[in-house]
Structures are given as C-alpha cells and as structure tokens.
Design a protein around this motif. Sequence first.
Motif, PDB file in Angstrom:
ATOM      1  N   GLU A   1      60.543  -2.585  70.468  1.00 44.83           N
ATOM      2  CA  GLU A   1      59.789  -2.578  71.718  1.00 44.83           C
ATOM      3  C   GLU A   1      58.837  -1.395  71.804  1.00 44.83           C
ATOM      4  O   GLU A   1      59.121  -0.328  71.234  1.00 44.83           O
ATOM      5  CB  GLU A   1      60.796  -2.523  72.886  1.00 44.83           C
ATOM      6  N   VAL A   2      57.705  -1.582  72.475  1.00 43.15           N
ATOM      7  CA  VAL A   2      56.829  -0.453  72.786  1.00 43.15           C
ATOM      8  C   VAL A   2      57.064  -0.058  74.246  1.00 43.15           C
ATOM      9  O   VAL A   2      57.385  -0.915  75.073  1.00 43.15           O
ATOM     10  CB  VAL A   2      55.338  -0.784  72.541  1.00 43.15           C
ATOM     11  N   PRO A   3      56.913   1.233  74.574  1.00 45.29           N
ATOM     12  CA  PRO A   3      57.320   1.702  75.913  1.00 45.29           C
ATOM     13  C   PRO A   3      56.359   1.380  77.061  1.00 45.29           C
ATOM     14  O   PRO A   3      56.018   2.259  77.871  1.00 45.29           O
ATOM     15  CB  PRO A   3      57.483   3.208  75.701  1.00 45.29           C
ATOM     16  N   VAL A   4      55.930   0.101  77.117  1.00 44.75           N
ATOM     17  CA  VAL A   4      55.200  -0.372  78.304  1.00 44.75           C
ATOM     18  C   VAL A   4      56.294  -0.677  79.314  1.00 44.75           C
ATOM     19  O   VAL A   4      56.841  -1.772  79.358  1.00 44.75           O
ATOM     20  CB  VAL A   4      54.350  -1.611  77.958  1.00 44.75           C
ATOM     21  N   TYR A   5      56.663   0.320  80.070  1.00 47.16           N
ATOM     22  CA  TYR A   5      57.942   0.341  80.800  1.00 47.16           C
ATOM     23  C   TYR A   5      57.682   0.529  82.291  1.00 47.16           C
ATOM     24  O   TYR A   5      56.983   1.487  82.685  1.00 47.16           O
ATOM     25  CB  TYR A   5      58.769   1.490  80.254  1.00 47.16           C
TER      26      TYR A   5
END
Length: 598
Positions: free
Chosen positions: A371-375
């Motif tokens: 996952e990429v941290p588009v959080y």
Amino acid sequence: MFRLRWMALLALCLLAVPAGGFPAPSNLIANVSARRTISLDGKWRVIVDPYDTGFGARFFENRKPANKQDFVEYDFDSSATLNVPGDWNSQRDSLLFYEGTVWYKTSFAYRKRPEVRTFVYFGAANYQATAYLNGKKLGSHEGGFTPFNFEATDSLADGDNLLVVAVNNARRKDGVPALSTDWWNYGGLTRDVDLVEVPNTFIQDYRLQLAKGSAREVSGWVKLNGAAQPAQVTVEIPDAGIQQVATTQPNGAAEFHFPVKLDLWSPEAPRLYRVVISSGSDKVEDQIGFRTIETRGTKILLNGKPVFLRGISMHEEAPFRGGRAFSLEDDNVLLGWAKDLDCNFVRLAHYPYNEAMLRLADRLGLLVWSEVPVYWNIDWQNSATLDLAEQQLRDSMDRDQNRAAIILWSMANETPVTPDRLDFIKQLSSYARTLDDTRLLTAAMNRTVNESPFSRLLNDPLGQFLDVLGLNEYIGWYEGTPEDAVRTQWSTAFDKPVIVSEFGAGAPFGEHGAADARWTEEYQAHLFQSQIQMIRQMPFVAGMSPWVLMDFRSPRRTLPFIQDFYNRKGLISDRGQRKQAFYVLQKFYREMAYVPVH
Ligand code: GCU
C-alpha cells in the motif's frame, strides 16, 4: 486538471509502452542486495536542528574553526550519535515526540577506480531528506517509505569522504501521508545506507514476470544505464534450461518475451527460480517466483484456482524493542507470527515496507497486499500531492515488481467519498495500470450505506477503478456490539471480490474480564468470533486481514494504563505475548486451510 494530465500521460504511454511498465520510469537501481556494496550503516554523528539553522549555517560543510577567532557554531564530532538504520524517536527518550530536522554525518575512506560508477543508495528516510557529499548537494527526496539513490561518482574523493544528510519528518498538509495518522511518525534514516558500485554501463533495472493472463510466457525487460549501447543482454533461468538474448533499444531497455514451463509459485509451494541477468561486464542474480493472479466475479484466482486469503494486517513496527522495523530479524519475527496464525496472506499497512520483508514473503509463501500512504485525508486538489503519491507508487512498484508474493497494489486507506478524492485515486490507479498490468488493484474503504439497521451496502464509487474491494468495518468496536456483526447482512454494488481488510478491538495483554467488558482479552476474542461468523455469511468475501498483528505505537492513543500511546488492537502485544483472540483466529485459519475454495 487531472483529465488533461491523464490524457497527456495516456498519449505518452500508448506511444512508448507495449505493456506492463516497460521500462519502469524510475531511476532506482534494482536489487541492490545482489550488487557490490559498501555499507555505511553504523553510528552517525547527529545534530538535532528544530529551527533548521543548519541550512543557513551550512552544516553540510562540517567546517572546523580555522583558528581561535574563527566563528563556527556547530560541531558534529563532539555531538552525540544515532544508529543507522533506525528511527530517532525510539533511540532517545528526548526524541520520542520530536518532529523536525536532524542532521546526520558520517565519514568514510574510498578508493576510486576508473571503470567503476558509485551511487549512494538509501533504503528509506522519513520524511524529507537532502544529501551532501563532500559539501556538495547530491539531491533531495520526499516520501518516508521508498528507496532513492544518487550518483556520487564525480563527487567522491579518492581517500576521505564526508556524507551529510538532513532528514526532516515534519508532517505536511500537502504530504503523503498528510497531517494525521494512527501510527508513530518515526523519523530518520530508517533503512540501510549503502555505496553501490557498478560498471560504467550497468544493469539498472529489470522486470521478469509471467505475461498478463498467461502461465506459459514470461514478459519483461532489462534496462541498462550507460553509454555502451545498443548492447546485448542475456537472461538465464538455469533450472528451467532457459537462456534468452536481446538487444537494447534506444530507451536503454531490452525486451524479453519467451515461452516457459515453470513450477508456479504459491503459498503451499513457494518455488523461486535463480535468474541470472548479464550484459557486458555486469551480472545480477535474483530469486524470482512465477505465478498468475486474476479475478473472476467475486473470486480471486491464484494460478487459475480460487483462493481464500487468510490474512492479518500489520505495521512495520519492530517487535520487543519498538520503533520502525528494518532488519531481516524483525521481519522474520513478524512474518513468523503470521505463519503461526496459519496465514497465507499479509496486509502490509499503510506504506511500502523494507525490501527484505517482501523477499522473505516470497520465501515463506505469503501473499502480500502492498500500500501507498494515501491515508485518511490528503490534499486531493493539489497536483503536487498527486505527483508525490504517483512517485511513491512508482518507486515501490518498481522496487518490488519481481516479487511473486505481491498480488495487490493498494491505492489508499479510508478516504472520504468526495469528487476530488475520486478523481485523485482514479488518476493514481490509472497510472498504476500503466506500470503493472499483471497484478490487482485495491484500496481499503470504510464508507458503506446502512440500508436498514442490520443490512449494509458497500457501494463506494471508488470500487469502479479497482479489481478487489477492501472493506474496513469496526462493528462491535467503533459502532454497535459484537453481536450486531452476526446479525448484519452485507451486500456489494460490484461483482468483484471483497477483502475484509480491517476489523478489530483493543485489549492490553493480560487485561481480563467479562466478554462484554471493553478493553479485555475476552471482549476482543468474542469480537473475533462474531466477525468470523459474519464473514462466513458473506459469499463475495475472498479474504480477510484483521486489524492487527501486534500492538503498535500511535500518538492518537492516550488512554492511561490501557493504551499509553499504543494501539492495543494487536493479537500479540508489543512484547510478543499472544492474546486469546490470536488463538480464535488461528483456529479459524487452520480449519479454512483445509476447506477447498470453489
Ligand atoms: C483504521 C485505520 C488504521 C487504524 C485503525 C484503528 O481503520 O485504517 O490505521 O489504526 O482503524 O482505529 O485502530
């Protein structure tokens, strides 16, 4: 704005790219652990610089007073040290909450050779880093969880060298992630730092995977960096009797498409093949598994067969000592615990982990959600923020593109259902498909519709851009009771597989009481039993990754004597103690492991 950007990018890709990200548009050196490297890990001198005075004062020159009158107001060599790799927060109590700049300095001797190019490779630095070699700026990088490298050949001295790196972990509104996370903002040179030595023309990057939808054809490329081109590149898979040769094209890459008959990689049989790539005087060896992954309706098919993902979510947090995990030792403990749960799947939340973890998943036979941290909330309207998210996605996909274990690229976690967010992630997922058309795209969503008290619909419009839908739901913890979960009927607006990517309850190890008493192990275990019952009633569910493997530090968790800055939803405490719910999930997975999936 995004539509114009997207049209330009599409035109570019359609022009240049046959399929699957050929060659990856990043400048990363692939598979550094298989190269000639000189480790710069160890104790580095550091200066904690909360007001960023070091940039004006030119700390990167490491200047010493020339004489008694000379005014120099810093001195690395009488400053304290910190370990590299390692975050600063868990190394010194006074830095536990520190968010700002720290200057790192190390000196090393180096012997230059004419036929050698040298790069400085950082496994990661959280969050922004600027590197200087012998007082000269090498470059800067933003993003705390992906690698970056700078060529140092011309800046290196033959003899003593000085490397200074300013690292700043301040949170930013336009950052990825942005201002708020439920994990500790560990700052520093959090992964290995190496000098990488390569020939003047070298094998920079490569991708060798089965072609989309085929178990019998390898499709890939090898990218060279250097003047001596066009050049011949050879790919060998000795155990499969394969030797293929191709010549580089003007873009520096040689394309490979060849038939194969291979043992396919799976959790039950994680077969890896020794792959040898050579060109000119350069040679790189790797261990690569080959498998197919696709969806059919609500099923996920691994090597053409339906699979149920028996998973667990985790953080890259070091067991026992705390802090950001970085070593193979840490990774072995964390993935070892997942194996003890009888998992065949792990969700590496919420950012790209250290490379050794993915290579270990390959060896252990654990399928991976990366996952990429588009959080939560980020600056959706900001095109620079989109560029940053794409850069992190590109670099993590590039670094890990040959890992059979990775089946899912996740674009985001728990983001609001707004037009800007939809546009942003639509753009991000389209970009991902240009880089890799063989893996599945997903995202964790938590916005659902209550059609009635006990019927819920997953219909987040984001689902249209994804192959697999991640569902985060906390029935029994943030809403309702564990019993409500059993009563809840779920439906989805998409004919796509769903992974219940999060559910959970907090309980410090050793806290006991009635099953309806919050914060007790009994409550957590009861919630897991109820959730498992609920999931058994959801025919479109193809997997799950409950929240969370181990208790982890979080600045949002302040309840005294219960949380003390730890999120206590772990099945295992940060000291490695297994809670009752661990055994509830283990029992379920042991049963599931022997139930054929249709
Ligand atoms: C969220 C989130 C996690 C968080 C968890 C929790 O769903 O994705 O990052 O830690 O819930 O509240 O414990």
